[in-house]
Design an enzyme around this catalytic site. Structure first.
Site, PDB file in Angstrom:
ATOM      1  N   ILE A 198     -49.861 -98.046 103.523  1.00 43.65           N
ATOM      2  CA  ILE A 198     -50.751 -98.065 104.889  1.00 43.65           C
ATOM      3  C   ILE A 198     -50.931 -99.333 105.015  1.00 43.65           C
ATOM      4  CG2 ILE A 198     -52.844 -97.148 105.827  1.00 43.65           C
ATOM      5  CD1 ILE A 198     -52.863 -95.162 103.496  1.00 43.65           C
ATOM      6  N   PRO A 199     -50.329 -99.726 106.040  1.00 45.16           N
ATOM      7  CA  PRO A 199     -50.123-101.520 106.049  1.00 45.16           C
ATOM      8  C   PRO A 199     -51.587-102.069 106.899  1.00 45.16           C
ATOM      9  CG  PRO A 199     -48.856-100.418 108.036  1.00 45.16           C
ATOM     10  CD  PRO A 199     -49.438 -99.209 106.961  1.00 45.16           C
ATOM     11  N   CYS A 200     -52.410-102.232 106.287  1.00 41.89           N
ATOM     12  CA  CYS A 200     -53.792-102.596 106.996  1.00 41.89           C
ATOM     13  C   CYS A 200     -53.608-103.981 106.891  1.00 41.89           C
ATOM     14  CB  CYS A 200     -55.040-102.310 105.937  1.00 41.89           C
ATOM     15  SG  CYS A 200     -54.823-102.621 104.308  1.00 41.89           S
ATOM     16  N   HIS A 201     -52.789-104.618 106.242  1.00 41.26           N
ATOM     17  CA  HIS A 201     -52.524-106.128 106.506  1.00 41.26           C
ATOM     18  C   HIS A 201     -52.161-106.537 107.862  1.00 41.26           C
ATOM     19  CE1 HIS A 201     -48.365-104.639 105.588  1.00 41.26           C
ATOM     20  NE2 HIS A 201     -47.979-105.707 106.369  1.00 41.26           N
TER      21      HIS A 201
END
Length: 155
Positions: free
Chosen positions: A123-126
């Site tokens: 889950i690419p929260c970056h």
């Protein structure tokens, strides 16, 4: 490799941004934590997750497709689903995510949900940044966030 029932399996994986511990349960990845200690359970889900991470870091993969089963509140799940829609190499501001889930005033709550993301990278929260494009908060540290964004933007 140590055998374990399909109930819960863990694997330690070295990545360019530091070690991660992957946790699978019931046929899906449920956690990806920074740090950990060497352990390797047999699990098809962990095999797939590890392979996808290696391909991602080698720039051979843009989307991580391993089945996910994050645990969180209904609000957190909505935020994480929206964050998964952010394309590789792009970013969105917290306000953009809040608007996308239909609550422009929920910027801080979106930030808290991102902070509790149990599956960073998957889950690419970056890819979520401050309104002005500044890098704010990341479980793996801001240096890792900067590195990941650079990886994705250098084609």
């Amino acid at each position: 490799m140590e055998k374990t029932p399909d109930k819960r399996a863990c694997r330690y994986v070295e990545t360019p941004i530091g070690p991660m511990t992957l946790v699978a349960c019931g046929g899906a990845l449920v956690e990806a934590r920074f740090g950990g200690f060497p352990i390797a359970h047999e699990s098809p889900v962990l095999d797939l997750a590890e392979r996808e991470l290696k391909e991602y870091f080698a720039r051979q993969r843009r989307d991580l497709d391993v089945p996910l089963a994050p645990r969180g509140t209904p609000f957190q799940l909505r935020v994480w689903e929206e964050v998964r829609k952010i394309p590789y190499g792009e970013t969105r501001a917290y306000i953009d995510v809040a608007r996308a889930i239909g609550n422009e005033k929920a910027c801080r709550a979106v930030g808290r949900a991102n902070n509790r993301n149990p599956l960073p990278l998957f889950i690419p929260c970056h890819r979520v940044v401050g309104r002005d494009g500044s890098l704010v908060g990341y479980a793996g540290g801001l240096a890792a966030k900067k590195w990941l964004l650079r990886l994705e933007q250098e084609r």
